[in-house]
Design an enzyme around this catalytic site. Structure first.
Site, mmCIF file in Angstrom:
data_model
loop_
_atom_site.group_PDB
_atom_site.id
_atom_site.type_symbol
_atom_site.label_atom_id
_atom_site.label_comp_id
_atom_site.label_asym_id
_atom_site.label_seq_id
_atom_site.Cartn_x
_atom_site.Cartn_y
_atom_site.Cartn_z
ATOM 1 N N GLY A 281 -5.359 7.228 -5.636
ATOM 2 C CA GLY A 281 -6.026 7.080 -6.927
ATOM 3 C C GLY A 281 -6.814 8.317 -7.305
ATOM 4 C CB ILE B 173 -7.286 3.961 -2.893
ATOM 5 C CG1 ILE B 173 -8.345 4.816 -2.205
ATOM 6 C CG2 ILE B 173 -7.923 3.017 -3.874
ATOM 7 C CD1 ILE B 173 -9.126 5.694 -3.170
ATOM 8 C CB THR C 247 -8.861 6.046 2.272
ATOM 9 O OG1 THR C 247 -9.373 4.744 1.980
ATOM 10 C CG2 THR C 247 -8.721 6.822 0.980
ATOM 11 C CG ASN D 85 -9.504 5.208 12.944
ATOM 12 O OD1 ASN D 85 -8.926 6.267 13.158
ATOM 13 N ND2 ASN D 85 -8.932 4.040 13.178
ATOM 14 C CB THR E 113 -8.485 6.825 9.209
ATOM 15 O OG1 THR E 113 -9.712 6.378 9.790
ATOM 16 C CG2 THR E 113 -7.360 5.883 9.608
ATOM 17 C CD GLU F 116 -15.292 11.018 -3.995
ATOM 18 O OE1 GLU F 116 -15.226 11.266 -5.201
ATOM 19 O OE2 GLU F 116 -15.988 10.117 -3.525
#
Length: 771
Positions: A238, A465, A467, A664, A667, A738
């Site tokens: 997104g 989304i 992630t 994690n 990720t 971000e």
């Protein structure tokens, strides 16, 4: 089971995704469904004089065409002044009148039995326009810039007297940096499926905010929120675009109402360039002043960006500058110019991505002007507190980020003279920059249910989304429930679950993780309470604080043989399930939680149970008022530049991030790497081009709008400080979606300067600017 957090476990949804079992919004097929295809304006400003749908309607299989002439009237959002806020003026709602404000505005929806027939018929719709002269060039309209009506003091920040300090400075620099329009280009296009059941509306939508879409649709269709359900189980990216509600879900629901059948509408890649947001173009003027030692005495950061005539969105490029370095005299300003383009919207690290490019490039320029190491300049001006807000940082380990990043990239071997280092035929350049992003958190809720067979289920109306939210929330719940990961199922992406955070602003982990943990701990507390009061339990009469939960069992401390499994206890008590709910009303922007997220269908029960939940109280009792919440990091880059062709290859990229507790490792690294790749595209490749004659988008597909691919990838070295933030939440984790893009663009540009001696201040750094 207390060692799950931080482990690099595989994504719990991975098998579904690689096997095709993950259902995205465009993959729902309600019975009797028809397909919708948008017709978009081909002018940039004006009116529709006439729209002729006759030929399109005669195509076999077309069941209807919706235009402003026959579309239902949408409900006017009350309490909003016309012209301010999204969809504030009724004339700006989709298909409500004949006005055209930008190229690619939705002007019709063609509905047919198959997608191919709808697409063909859409090309037959004939439109006669009355054109007006559009305003689309930012540079040509700077004189029309104005101070935004939204955003308040944080958009126009000031401390000390920057002008006086600049006038009396021993050393000063002044430069202007520009960034073009960028488009999100998520792998999955925007898609919506809408179905009415009498006066209830069901929508499957590719959205980062199931609660936000429900709230808007319930308003526009004048329905109670309980009458609207929004589902978004899987999202193919997104980056901010799917955080806004664009016309597609609205007109899909309108069309479904009109033809009394379910409707599916999926945007094409080309349509995503005109009707679903973008990052604002920016012009940023930076002025820095220092003494001869490099100590900053003044910073000015003035940003001009653009918004649309139908809304107001501000690219807050100067916000990071207001707190990033210690300086007594700072002035930040933001101004807007309204243009005939689709409204800009958040794009991965809105404000910080563009803003850190400008301020971190300027800091590099000042370092060269002072003949000073860029790291040393930053350390000399290290901010121990947020000087703009006069608050301590909740946690900051940026010095360690600089140290570790420099060691990993080999900074000490760098010859600071531009153009002095070579590898074969390539010129070598090293650059670095500071990364930062707000550590956001908002009110959120969750429900946890433990079933008699020993498995657990978690509900929250947030989203994944792409992630890794499913995975990280599973780890949080499994840790608190003392269950293996494969015994916990997290269910998110539905608006009728307890309210969860929108997937934007890097806030989901810090917002939704705590109520999941609190609800899970409450379940364990209830379980222990049942055991110690049950005469048939081996734990009868024991003190609750002496009972341990581990691997689906509860037992007495130091006596693992004195206990029983969750399943045994629930079966003996005749219980099919045990559940608890929690809501944490915490915001890092408002520590008192005065701005909760929109209410969800189950929030009343969640609120009531939260009142007696010790884990919620533990979270609420933390005094967050004295603290400023940010994440920090350091980006280091090595580039290779072909001196003859001007081609730039990012050879190695190092990121060391201070983002609180890493939940994690796998990720987390993936998220930071994704942000860094975004920044490589921002620095070297990306930029949307508009026709200078009429303002229409030229780069409308991925053949023309260039993004980084595998061949562009450097060697990545991503590291984390991994120290929990003690104030943001009991979990200690901050969002990371971000921060990976911030600083990285500047690091690439700074490395190019070190390699070539050419300072490019207008992104992207294309070949022609280096030859």
């Amino acid at each position: 089971m207390n060692d799950l957090l931080g482990k690099p476990i595989d994504r719990v949804d991975g098998k579904l995704k690689v096997s095709g079992g993950a259902t995205y919004s465009a993959e729902y097929f309600p019975k009797n469904m028809v397909y919708g295809v948008l017709v978009l304006s081909t002018i940039t400003k004006g009116r529709i004089r006439n729209i002729d749908t006759g030929q399109a309607e005669r195509v076999k299989g077309v069941v209807g065409i919706m235009t402003y002439k026959n579309a239902m009237s949408l409900h006017f959002p009350q309490g909003t002044d016309p012209g301010s806020g999204k969809y504030a003026e009724k004339g700006l709602l989709p298909l409500q009148n004949d006005r055209i404000y930008y190229d690619g505005q939705v002007i019709a929806v063609v509905l047919a039995e198959t997608f191919e027939k709808a697409e063909y018929a859409a090309k037959l719709v004939k439109v006669d326009y009355e054109t007006e002269t559009p305003v689309f060039d930012l540079n040509a309209n700077i004189s029309k810039s104005y101070i935004p009506t939204s955003g308040g003091s944080q958009l126009q920040a000031k401390r000390g007297d920057a002008d006086a300090a600049l006038q009396n400075a021993e050393v000063k620099m002044e430069q202007t940096y520009t960034t073009p329009v960028y488009h999100h280009n998520a792998m999955e296009p925007h898609a919506s499926v809408a179905e009415w059941n009498e006066d209830s509306l069901m929508v499957y939508d590719a959205t980062q905010a199931v609660g936000g879409v429900r709230s808007l649709l319930s308003t526009l269709f004048d329905l109670s929120p309980e009458k609207v359900k929004v589902t978004s189980l899987f999202i193919g990216g997104g980056f901010g675009s799917k955080g806004f509600t664009w016309p597609n879900p609205i007109v899909t629901a309108m069309a479904a109402k009109m033809v009394k059948r379910p409707v599916k509408l999926v945007l094409s890649r080309q349509q995503m360039f005109t009707t679903a947001g973008r990052r604002s173009e920016t012009i940023q003027k930076i002025e820095l002043a220092s003494d001869r030692s490099g100590k900053l005495t003044a910073i000015k950061h003035d940003t001009i960006s653009e918004s649309s005539f139908v809304d107001e969105f501000v690219e807050t490029a100067g916000l990071a500058t207001s707190m990033l370095y210690s300086c007594p005299n700072v002035e930040i300003s933001h101004r807007l110019v309204r243009l005939n383009k689709v409204t800009p919207c958040p794009t991965r690290a809105p404000g910080e991505a563009t803003g850190t490019y400008a301020i971190e490039t300027a800091m590099d320029e000042l370092a060269y002007q002072l003949k000073m190491d860029p790291i040393q300049l930053r350390l000399l001006n290290y901010a121990e507190m947020d000087e703009q807000r006069q608050k301590q940082f909740s946690a900051k380990n940026l010095k360690e980020c600089y140290q570790r990043g420099a060691a990993a990239i080999g900074w000490s071997q760098r010859n600071p003279e531009p153009g002095s280092m070579r590898e074969g035929n390539y010129i070598v350049g090293y650059g670095m920059a500071t990364a930062t992003y707000l550590a956001n958190r908002v009110a959120s809720a969750a429900k946890v249910t433990l079933y008699a067979d020993g498995h657990a289920e978690v509900l929250s109306a947030t989203q994944d989304i792409g992630t890794g939210t499913y995975t990280v929330m599973t780890q949080i719940a499994a840790e608190a429930l003392a269950l293996p990961v494969d015994r916990v199922t997290v269910k998110i992406g539905r608006s009728d679950y307890p309210t969860g955070a929108n997937s934007g602003g890097s806030q989901v982990t810090a917002s939704v993780g705590p109520p999941i943990r609190a609800a899970a701990l409450a379940v364990i507390s209830k379980l222990i309470g049942l055991a110690v009061s049950d005469t048939a339990s081996p734990l009868h009469g024991r003190k609750e604080e002496d009972i341990i939960a581990d691997n689906g069992r509860i037992y007495e401390k130091g006596h693992t043989d004195k206990g029983e499994s969750y399943a045994e206890l629930l079966k003996r008590k005749g219980l099919q399930k045990l559940e608890a709910q929690a809501k944490t009303r915490v915001s890092t922007r408002d520590p008192q939680g005065a701005n909760p997220a929109p209410t969800g269908g189950m929030d009343a029960a969640v609120e009531e149970e939260s009142k007696t939940n010790p884990a919620v109280q533990e979270d609420q009792d933390v005094d967050r008022k004295p603290y400023s919440f940010h994440s920090f990091g350091a980006q280091f880059v090595k580039v290779l530049v072909d001196p003859d062709l001007g081609m730039v290859k990012v050879d190695k990229a190092v990121a060391v991030m201070d983002i609180g507790k890493v939940l994690n490792l796998k990720t987390a690294k993936s998220q930071i790497m994704g942000g860094m790749i975004f920044a490589i595209g921002m620095a070297l490749l990306e930029g949307t081009a508009y026709d200078p004659n009429n303002g229409r988008v030229v780069t409308r597909d991925l053949a023309q709008y260039l993004v980084p691919v595998n061949a562009d990838m450097p060697q990545f070295d991503i590291q984390f400080i991994d120290k929990p933030d003690p104030y943001i939440s009991p979990i200690g984790a901050k969002g990371i979606g971000e921060i990976g893009i911030t600083g990285m663009t500047a690091a690439v540009v700074n490395a190019i300067y070190h390699a070539t001696g050419k300072r490019v201040r207008q992104l992207p750094v294309t070949l022609d600017k280096l030859i």
